[in-house]
Design a protein around this motif. Sequence first.
Motif, short mmCIF file in Angstrom:
data_model
loop_
_atom_site.label_atom_id
_atom_site.label_comp_id
_atom_site.label_asym_id
_atom_site.label_seq_id
_atom_site.Cartn_x
_atom_site.Cartn_y
_atom_site.Cartn_z
N ASN A 603 -60.92 -12.84 -53.75
CA ASN A 603 -60.64 -12.95 -54.92
C ASN A 603 -59.70 -14.10 -55.28
O ASN A 603 -59.15 -14.25 -56.71
N GLY A 604 -59.05 -14.88 -54.51
CA GLY A 604 -58.12 -15.80 -54.74
C GLY A 604 -56.81 -15.63 -54.39
O GLY A 604 -55.70 -16.49 -54.26
N SER A 605 -56.50 -14.22 -53.98
CA SER A 605 -55.22 -13.68 -53.37
C SER A 605 -55.69 -12.86 -52.26
O SER A 605 -55.14 -12.96 -51.17
N GLY A 606 -56.20 -11.72 -52.52
CA GLY A 606 -56.72 -10.70 -51.35
C GLY A 606 -58.11 -10.84 -50.72
O GLY A 606 -58.70 -12.23 -51.15
N TYR A 607 -58.65 -9.86 -50.29
CA TYR A 607 -59.87 -10.28 -49.80
C TYR A 607 -60.59 -8.63 -49.65
O TYR A 607 -59.82 -7.53 -49.94
N ALA A 608 -61.96 -8.71 -49.72
CA ALA A 608 -62.70 -7.44 -49.57
C ALA A 608 -63.66 -7.60 -48.37
O ALA A 608 -64.33 -8.72 -48.21
N GLY A 615 -76.19 6.16 -39.11
CA GLY A 615 -75.80 7.35 -38.40
C GLY A 615 -76.92 8.59 -39.24
O GLY A 615 -78.03 8.15 -39.45
N SER A 616 -76.45 9.64 -39.29
CA SER A 616 -77.23 10.60 -39.90
C SER A 616 -77.54 10.28 -41.32
O SER A 616 -78.59 10.48 -41.66
N ASP A 617 -76.70 9.41 -41.89
CA ASP A 617 -76.87 9.08 -43.25
C ASP A 617 -76.47 7.55 -43.09
O ASP A 617 -76.03 7.06 -42.10
N ASN A 618 -77.01 6.58 -44.09
CA ASN A 618 -76.72 4.96 -43.94
C ASN A 618 -75.67 4.72 -45.03
O ASN A 618 -75.64 5.26 -46.19
N TYR A 619 -74.72 3.85 -44.63
CA TYR A 619 -73.77 3.47 -45.56
C TYR A 619 -73.64 2.01 -45.57
O TYR A 619 -73.79 1.37 -44.45
N VAL A 620 -72.84 1.42 -46.82
CA VAL A 620 -72.10 0.37 -46.62
C VAL A 620 -70.86 0.75 -47.07
O VAL A 620 -70.70 1.05 -48.12
N ASN A 621 -69.92 0.34 -46.16
CA ASN A 621 -68.46 0.77 -46.46
C ASN A 621 -67.59 -0.58 -46.30
O ASN A 621 -68.05 -1.46 -45.98
N GLY A 622 -66.33 -0.37 -47.02
CA GLY A 622 -65.73 -1.44 -47.07
C GLY A 622 -64.14 -0.98 -47.26
O GLY A 622 -63.62 0.12 -47.25
N ASN A 623 -63.35 -2.35 -47.40
CA ASN A 623 -61.99 -2.05 -47.32
C ASN A 623 -61.31 -3.25 -48.08
O ASN A 623 -62.03 -4.46 -48.03
N ILE A 624 -60.18 -3.22 -48.87
CA ILE A 624 -59.77 -4.24 -49.61
C ILE A 624 -58.30 -4.50 -49.15
O ILE A 624 -57.43 -3.62 -48.91
N TYR A 625 -57.83 -5.63 -49.01
CA TYR A 625 -56.54 -6.34 -48.68
C TYR A 625 -55.98 -6.95 -50.04
O TYR A 625 -56.53 -7.67 -50.48
N ASP A 626 -54.74 -6.33 -50.33
CA ASP A 626 -54.30 -6.75 -51.62
C ASP A 626 -53.44 -7.77 -51.66
O ASP A 626 -52.46 -8.17 -52.71
N GLY A 627 -53.34 -8.31 -50.34
CA GLY A 627 -52.35 -9.77 -50.35
C GLY A 627 -51.23 -9.24 -49.26
O GLY A 627 -50.60 -10.22 -48.88
N SER A 628 -51.02 -7.93 -49.00
CA SER A 628 -49.90 -7.62 -48.10
C SER A 628 -50.51 -6.52 -47.30
O SER A 628 -49.94 -6.61 -46.12
N SER A 629 -51.23 -5.74 -47.54
CA SER A 629 -52.00 -4.55 -46.62
C SER A 629 -53.32 -4.15 -46.92
O SER A 629 -53.85 -4.30 -47.97
N TRP A 630 -54.15 -3.76 -45.93
CA TRP A 630 -55.46 -3.09 -46.17
C TRP A 630 -55.18 -1.75 -46.61
O TRP A 630 -54.39 -0.78 -46.29
N ALA A 631 -56.17 -1.38 -47.54
CA ALA A 631 -56.16 -0.19 -48.28
C ALA A 631 -56.66 0.96 -47.11
O ALA A 631 -56.93 0.72 -45.99
N THR A 632 -57.59 2.04 -47.61
CA THR A 632 -58.30 2.93 -47.07
C THR A 632 -59.69 2.78 -47.21
O THR A 632 -60.28 2.23 -48.36
N GLU A 633 -60.56 2.59 -46.13
CA GLU A 633 -62.06 2.35 -46.15
C GLU A 633 -62.88 3.53 -47.08
O GLU A 633 -62.46 4.54 -47.19
N VAL A 634 -63.55 2.92 -47.85
CA VAL A 634 -64.37 3.39 -48.96
C VAL A 634 -65.94 3.24 -48.68
O VAL A 634 -66.17 2.18 -48.08
N GLN A 635 -66.72 4.15 -49.11
CA GLN A 635 -68.24 4.08 -49.10
C GLN A 635 -68.50 3.54 -50.42
O GLN A 635 -68.25 3.65 -51.69
N ILE A 636 -69.08 1.93 -50.13
CA ILE A 636 -69.55 1.44 -51.43
C ILE A 636 -70.75 1.90 -51.59
O ILE A 636 -71.37 1.70 -52.55
N ALA A 637 -71.69 2.07 -50.41
CA ALA A 637 -73.27 2.48 -50.83
C ALA A 637 -73.46 3.81 -49.77
O ALA A 637 -73.08 3.53 -48.72
#
Length: 826
Positions: A603-608, A615-637
């Motif tokens: 987004n111009g400073s951090g990253y996604a 697996g048993s279900d299907n997911y798109v998971n992700g994580n966001i870097y705010d410019g200093s550290s990565w957050a916690t993994e989340v389910q996007i789909a």
Amino acid sequence: MKNIFTSFIITFITVFAITACGGGGGSSSGGQTGPVAPPTTTELKVNGVTSGQHAGQKAVFNSAGTGLAVWHVYNGWNYRLLYSVYSGTIWSDEQELDIDCFNAIVATNGTNFMAVYCKNGNIYSRTFDGTNWGAETELESGADYSTSAVIASNGTGYAAAWRQQDGSVYSLYANIFNGGAWGSAEEIDAGDDYSINAPAIASNSTGYGVIWIQNDSNADSIYANIHNGTGWGSAVIIDSVTNYNAESPAVASNGTGYAAVWSQSAGSNYNIYANIHDGSMWSGADVIETSPYGAGDPVIASNGTGYGAAWFQYDGTGWSIFANIHNGTGWSTESSIETSDEYACYPSIASNGVNYAVAWYQSYGLARNIYANIHNGTIWGTAELIESGSGKTDFPLMIRKETGYCALWQQIDVSGNSNIFASIHNGTAWSADKILAINVYKGACDEYTMATDSTGKTVAAWQQYNNGYTYVYAAVNTGGTWSVPVVLAGDSETYNSAYSPALAVSGTTFMAVYSSNGEIAARTFDGSAWGTETSLESGSGYAFDPSIISNGTGFAAVWVQWNAVSSENDIIASIYNGISWGTETKINTLSGDYMYNTVIVSNGSGYAAAWLIEGSDNYVNGNIYDGSSWATEVQIATSTEYLAGHKLSSNGSGYIAVWRQHDGAVRSIYANIYNGTAWSGGSVIESGSGNANSPAIASNGSGYLSAWYQYDSGYNYNIYANFYDGSSWSGENTIEAVTEYTYSPSVASDGTGYGVAWYQQDIDYNNIYANIFNGSSWAGPVLIENIDSDAYYPLIITNGAKYSAIWQQTDASDLHIRDIYAKLGF
């Protein structure tokens, strides 16, 4: 070439995200006009020519001295079956027999020839009379995959045996050709509890003997079955070591019985074992070498009375070639038949009916050469270099040629092409080595990407097959001319393949990442030269599937890495701060499922980053870097149905993810928006009734445009697009007005409008088209390549002023491979 769409799967992992560069419109769907005239820039081929790999050479000579050699060439895309005929004085130039065939092997009944090979998972055969090939015949009728065929002749007919998948195991099947036609395939192994491997076959001039590896519930053992000329017997174990695996079986016949050799451990080193069948029964397994060191890869031949066996073995200082002669009564003492201190392996043996000859390859540092030694009936001679090429050699094959011998091998020629070479021994000396392959079978390209800076300098990177290995190449376009491609990674001399390049640019600095020898590496390009390769990870597991993006200052890369401790894939990231790469960081917290297909944007400073989980279900998971550290993994789909094709983009503050999801009856396109604080939750962004696939996404700095291809009521696939203005989606619209099939759109933004590229079936070929949205209306579809061959999978990018595209194109001179083409500045 007719316009018939051929389904295939290609791994195409490349990410390009546009950092926000100002406001602009784009919220209106606008009105479509056109079509308009093509852009004036010319499409150009980016890649250079590399060589396919010639391999799997087999040959045989009939009693008249006519020889038939067969082999396959693999170009990274498919196999092609080639052959050459020896007339008695010279080898013919190679000719192509069929495509998508490999593992061919040949035999002769003394007059004619029979070839068997694997094609589309089945075993086929063709006769050859020295001039013409007969019709193709399928030897088995199983629905499952078959491979590893072997063949022998009893002087009249033939027998073929092969591995054939029977449910969860591979079984051993055989078929007999009685001189007029093939019979029915029948299973001849020890049962279906365990898979068979490595079948080998010989004939005693009446029936046939087959040996193979099959587990006896304790370890992999050597089994045999004898055909007495009328029918097959029962499978029996012919080794005598229990609880230790046997390897590399080979078999020969002296015209009455058979001799089998293999390597097997009795608890320490591997030894060479042999067992003799006298025509009635097997005598029992004996060790035929006494070295305290390990031995492997035995081969065997018969002179009509006894047998000669050869193998490679450690002699205390290096790997050497050893041999032992059976005189018809018993084995002698093994002896080394080469005296070099260098590495020697892969022996092959043949007999001319009296004596024996062995060929092998020998390594001197990075050089590898073919050597041979001939036994005169009493002693072995001196090891002799039988090839004069400067390139690396591999896998020699020694065969009988009536009074002499013929050796064939793989070798890189003086032009850097992989080919098959041969040399004839006339009973006195070896002839000069002869190249059998004259045509240059090229290496195919795959997995490509491209980036451009604000000055218009453009870098393309791709994966290309070359001489048995996959390299990553790059080329630079400055002022409309592509440079000569350079190798970023990959080296056949060091057995290193490289895969899956990804590119990003920050200012005028480009960064490439790729998987090389199972590790993730990066190289910078400063506009004039490539920097030294840097390893981004220190893990012990295989790493692959890298993606990269820039935030305008540094770079971030993500990839998939196998975790040997948890036996799962992890998602790993590393940040480049403008000076050096940081320590790799695991950014996934969930486990227990298979993760792959990483994508990353900024987004111009951090990253996604996002990735797919199955697996048993299907997911798109992700994580966001705010410019200093990565957050916690989340389910996007998330879905209990299949989902795939996820892409990411950013409008300069938040992020968006799009993907394809199966909704019971059809596949739909979904999107989920991150507003800077949280993901909104997935929702369908199209209302069509037909299957939708391959969504793409880009931002102009305020809103987004997603495009995909979708099956419509007119029984065609069309390209659809939908705008998001920051608060709502406008509704999908078709951005091309043709009745032909259209596929796989790619989207980019110049900061105001958007460009979409796709490939489209026209009258004769698949062509690449684009449509530009200027902020208020679509210009109309534009043909951006006009080459007389099929084109696929475009990637569109922009430097903020103009658009460029890169794609895969069928080579007009070789329709079995693909090249990389690009068009810049339209």
